[in-house]
Design a protein around this motif. Structure first.
Motif, mmCIF file in Angstrom:
data_model
loop_
_atom_site.group_PDB
_atom_site.id
_atom_site.type_symbol
_atom_site.label_atom_id
_atom_site.label_comp_id
_atom_site.label_asym_id
_atom_site.label_seq_id
_atom_site.Cartn_x
_atom_site.Cartn_y
_atom_site.Cartn_z
ATOM 1 N N TRP A 107 0.746 -1.239 0.031
ATOM 2 C CA TRP A 107 0.002 0.114 0.082
ATOM 3 C C TRP A 107 0.766 1.447 0.146
ATOM 4 N N ASN A 108 0.011 2.166 -0.134
ATOM 5 C CA ASN A 108 0.984 3.678 -0.167
ATOM 6 C C ASN A 108 0.081 4.803 0.674
ATOM 7 N N SER A 109 0.470 5.884 0.697
ATOM 8 C CA SER A 109 -0.030 7.030 1.586
ATOM 9 C C SER A 109 -1.596 7.421 0.946
ATOM 10 N N SER A 110 -1.823 6.863 -0.229
ATOM 11 C CA SER A 110 -3.201 7.389 -0.822
ATOM 12 C C SER A 110 -4.084 6.159 -1.064
ATOM 13 N N SER A 111 -3.773 5.009 -0.380
ATOM 14 C CA SER A 111 -4.478 3.934 -0.553
ATOM 15 C C SER A 111 -5.729 4.121 0.505
ATOM 16 N N ILE A 112 -6.892 3.902 -0.386
ATOM 17 C CA ILE A 112 -8.261 4.006 0.380
ATOM 18 C C ILE A 112 -8.434 3.057 1.477
ATOM 19 N N ARG A 113 -7.998 1.825 1.580
ATOM 20 C CA ARG A 113 -8.505 1.046 2.799
ATOM 21 C C ARG A 113 -7.725 1.573 3.949
ATOM 22 N N PHE A 511 6.450 -9.859 10.076
ATOM 23 C CA PHE A 511 5.681 -9.350 9.225
ATOM 24 C C PHE A 511 6.337 -9.057 7.714
ATOM 25 N N THR A 512 7.362 -8.395 8.041
ATOM 26 C CA THR A 512 8.033 -7.891 6.956
ATOM 27 C C THR A 512 9.325 -8.573 6.420
ATOM 28 N N THR A 513 10.047 -9.086 7.284
ATOM 29 C CA THR A 513 11.115 -10.086 7.115
ATOM 30 C C THR A 513 11.100 -11.320 6.648
ATOM 31 N N GLY A 514 12.380 -11.926 6.445
ATOM 32 C CA GLY A 514 12.291 -13.322 5.744
ATOM 33 C C GLY A 514 12.322 -14.197 6.947
ATOM 34 N N LYS A 515 12.094 -13.808 8.252
ATOM 35 C CA LYS A 515 12.238 -14.876 9.388
ATOM 36 C C LYS A 515 10.908 -15.909 9.113
ATOM 37 N N TYR A 534 6.656 -1.160 6.130
ATOM 38 C CA TYR A 534 5.213 -1.866 6.164
ATOM 39 C C TYR A 534 4.631 -2.142 7.206
ATOM 40 N N ASN A 535 5.579 -2.204 8.427
ATOM 41 C CA ASN A 535 5.340 -2.681 9.707
ATOM 42 C C ASN A 535 4.128 -1.466 10.321
ATOM 43 N N VAL A 536 4.030 -0.441 9.744
ATOM 44 C CA VAL A 536 3.047 0.527 10.232
ATOM 45 C C VAL A 536 2.406 0.966 8.928
ATOM 46 N N TYR A 537 0.990 1.437 9.041
ATOM 47 C CA TYR A 537 0.316 2.058 7.830
ATOM 48 C C TYR A 537 0.713 3.488 7.811
ATOM 49 N N PRO A 538 0.664 4.151 6.673
ATOM 50 C CA PRO A 538 0.701 5.565 6.185
ATOM 51 C C PRO A 538 -0.205 6.361 6.869
ATOM 52 N N ILE A 539 -0.016 7.530 7.354
ATOM 53 C CA ILE A 539 -0.964 8.553 7.523
ATOM 54 C C ILE A 539 -1.686 8.999 6.230
ATOM 55 N N PRO A 540 -2.827 9.171 6.070
ATOM 56 C CA PRO A 540 -3.134 9.406 4.799
ATOM 57 C C PRO A 540 -2.725 10.877 4.357
ATOM 58 N N ALA A 541 -2.277 10.831 3.150
ATOM 59 C CA ALA A 541 -1.558 12.032 2.601
ATOM 60 C C ALA A 541 -2.502 13.373 2.583
ATOM 61 N N THR A 542 -3.652 13.017 2.468
ATOM 62 C CA THR A 542 -4.540 14.240 2.712
ATOM 63 C C THR A 542 -4.565 14.955 4.129
#
Length: 556
Positions: A107-113, A511-515, A534-542
């Motif tokens: 995901w990115n900072s504009s992802s709607i979910r 969650f993100t590693t190869g472990k 990706y261990n945390v979600y982005p704050i919405p860009a808006t």
């Protein structure tokens, strides 16, 4: 809760004045201001109702938030962000907006979910601030105010867990933008807030009854406190390791005698299965384990965001015992989750031939029995009551693992959420479930304490707590814990599809590693690593653009 919730819900949603959509208001997303004026009991009902409903009319129409009302609910938005990127399940319809991004952790900072969950949490926090601004801080209102403060702390916990920070505000006004509180500061505030309100709340287990089921008592606050402390090292980037605190709160709950694990089979349903059935708000055994539920009722509290989603999304037309007339055919099990119950995928029985055209439900059941692919047979083969899967012919032939995500039958079906009653009586509606959602349940106490002991270097103390849950599930007892993955796997077996898995994977560094890799992690069929941001979600860009007090998380 019956009095507060069901009888006053209608007046709450009208009197609260919160009839507009957040995007229709000329204010920031955390501050959907109105001029509310409501009876305190009615507004308290709205505070609780927002956990399970999405607006003022029921399923759809006049929602709290704009966009797709069905997607906007508290439980569905948090569930999607906790479960869909994890090793537990896949949303079959990859053409749905931002579903591939969740499936593949991209995901990115504009992802709607990610915006939906952020907006729901901050909207609810504003609602709680509205209540606290209107209801006097006096002895008469102390109990109810403490409950709303708990709900606010719970939402700030979700913000901390999902985003690592939050726009932060404790009052209700339009003159000041929220400030940012993150990491250790937000952790400390939640810790202190819970400590302050716990003595003001009803006694542990006071609401485990038909009169008040669904309200938060001191047991709910202790459980949230233990969950917060267990994650302390992650939330504070290693500055705080509150494992002793996690253990102490678990001890308070275990020592209270207020709760018990649901253990005794009833009419063919295991004690575990009864926790996720339509009468879990009437079955005394289930109620004893559920510390705090989100109330659901097939007639009075309809939405597409609660247990309706959990049942419908995991069913397809043609499955026996659907429990609803609406099968969305959306959520199926990832192979990694099936492997938690079977040493190899081939050990799990499934049907390999489709049902004959026009086959009745009775005929499909007979064929499933012949194939060994019914839920009861899968549970028996797994040797664990928690393996609530369906691998039969109903709705088509299933795979155990897929090399391309294209349909609901690309994985085993999950039938943990079950809209039938243990007493065999009809539910309130044939489409909308009655299943209350256990937001906190007593089993979490045992796994929290076990993990905290393990992290303190005392794995031998963790064994007995894990075995309490395995005994309830009629699973083989363990004699030792050889790695942290043993505990992580037990979290999955006990709590899959309950809206928490991503948080556990992050805490174990998986969650993100190869472990630990699982199917479709990072978009690869056999899994691959992804960047740690990706261990945390982005704050919405808006929101970052509209509020100079906020900063974006690194990597977005």
């Amino acid at each position: 809760m019956k009095k507060i919730f069901f009888r006053t819900l209608a007046v709450a949603v009208l009197a609260a004045g919160l009839t507009g959509c957040a995007n229709d208001l000329n204010i920031s997303s955390i501050d959907p201001q109105t001029k509310p004026s409501a009876d305190p009991t009615a507004l308290l009902a709205k505070c609780y109702a927002t956990l399970g409903l999405t607006g003022q009319k029921g399923v759809a129409g006049n929602g709290d938030l704009s966009d797709d009302e069905g997607e906007s609910g508290f439980y569905r938005t948090t569930f999607n962000c906790m479960e869909l990127p994890s090793d537990e399940c896949v949303w079959a319809w990859q053409t749905d907006t931002d579903i591939p991004q969740l499936t593949n952790i991209a995901w990115n900072s504009s992802s709607i979910r990610t915006q939906w969950v952020y907006t729901r949490l901050t909207y609810d926090i504003t609602l709680f601030n509205s209540y606290l601004s209107q209801v006097p801080d006096d002895e008469a209102n102390k109990l109810n105010r403490a409950e709303v403060r708990f709900l606010r702390a719970l939402h700030y916990w979700y913000m901390l867990d999902l985003f690592g920070k939050s726009p932060f505000k404790l009052d209700f006004n339009i003159s000041d933008l929220p400030v940012e509180k993150s990491g250790k500061d937000l952790y400390t505030w939640i810790d202190q807030e819970l400590t302050e309100i716990e003595p003001q709340m009803a006694e542990v287990g006071a609401y485990c009854n038909s009169e008040n089921f669904g309200r938060a008592d001191r047991g709910a606050a202790y459980m949230l406190h233990a969950r917060l402390a267990l994650n302390s090292e992650i939330y504070t980037k290693g500055e705080i390791k509150d494992y002793d605190k996690a253990i102490s709160y678990c001890d308070l709950l275990i020592g209270s005698g207020a709760y018990e694990l649901s253990k005794t089979a009833k009419n063919g349903y295991s004690g575990y299965a009864q926790l996720f059935m339509a009468d879990n708000d009437e079955n005394p055994q289930a109620m004893k384990e559920i510390i705090l539920p989100i109330r659901q009722d097939g007639q009075k509290t309809r939405s597409y965001s609660g247990s309706f989603m959990l049942v419908s999304a995991t069913r397809i037309a043609g499955m026996p015992d659907m429990g609803t007339t609406n099968g969305w055919s959306c959520i199926f099990a990832r192979a990694a989750m099936v492997k938690k119950f079977f040493p190899t995928l081939s050990d799990c029985p499934i049907s390999t031939e489709p049902a004959p055209a026009g086959a009745t439900e009775a005929e499909i059941k007979a064929l499933d029995q012949q194939d060994g692919s019914s839920t009861a047979q899968i549970v028996a083969k797994a040797g664990d009551d928690r393996a609530l899967f369906y691998g039969g012919r109903g709705g088509g032939v299933r795979k155990l693992q897929t090399d391309a995500i294209s349909s609901f039958n690309d994985g085993l079906s999950i039938v943990k959420w079950n809209n039938f009653r243990t007493d065999g009586q009809p539910t309130h509606d044939t489409e909308y479930p009655d299943i209350d959602i256990p937001l906190f349940r007593y089993a979490e106490v045992y796994l929290t304490r076990a993990e905290a002991y393990y992290r303190k270097g005392q794995p031998e103390k963790a064994v007995s707590d894990i075995n309490e849950l395995r005994k309830r599930a009629n699973a083989k007892q363990i004699s030792s814990i050889t790695s942290d993955m043993d505990i992580l796997d037990e979290w999955c077996r006990e709590f899959y599809l309950e809206g928490r898995r991503r948080s556990d994977l992050v805490r174990f560094g998986c969650f993100t590693t190869g472990k630990y890799l699982w199917d479709w992690k990072g978009g690869a069929a056999n899994g691959t690593t992804v960047d740690s941001h990706y261990n945390v979600y982005p704050i919405p860009a808006t929101d970052v653009l509209n509020n100079s007090n906020l900063t974006q998380n690194p990597g977005y």
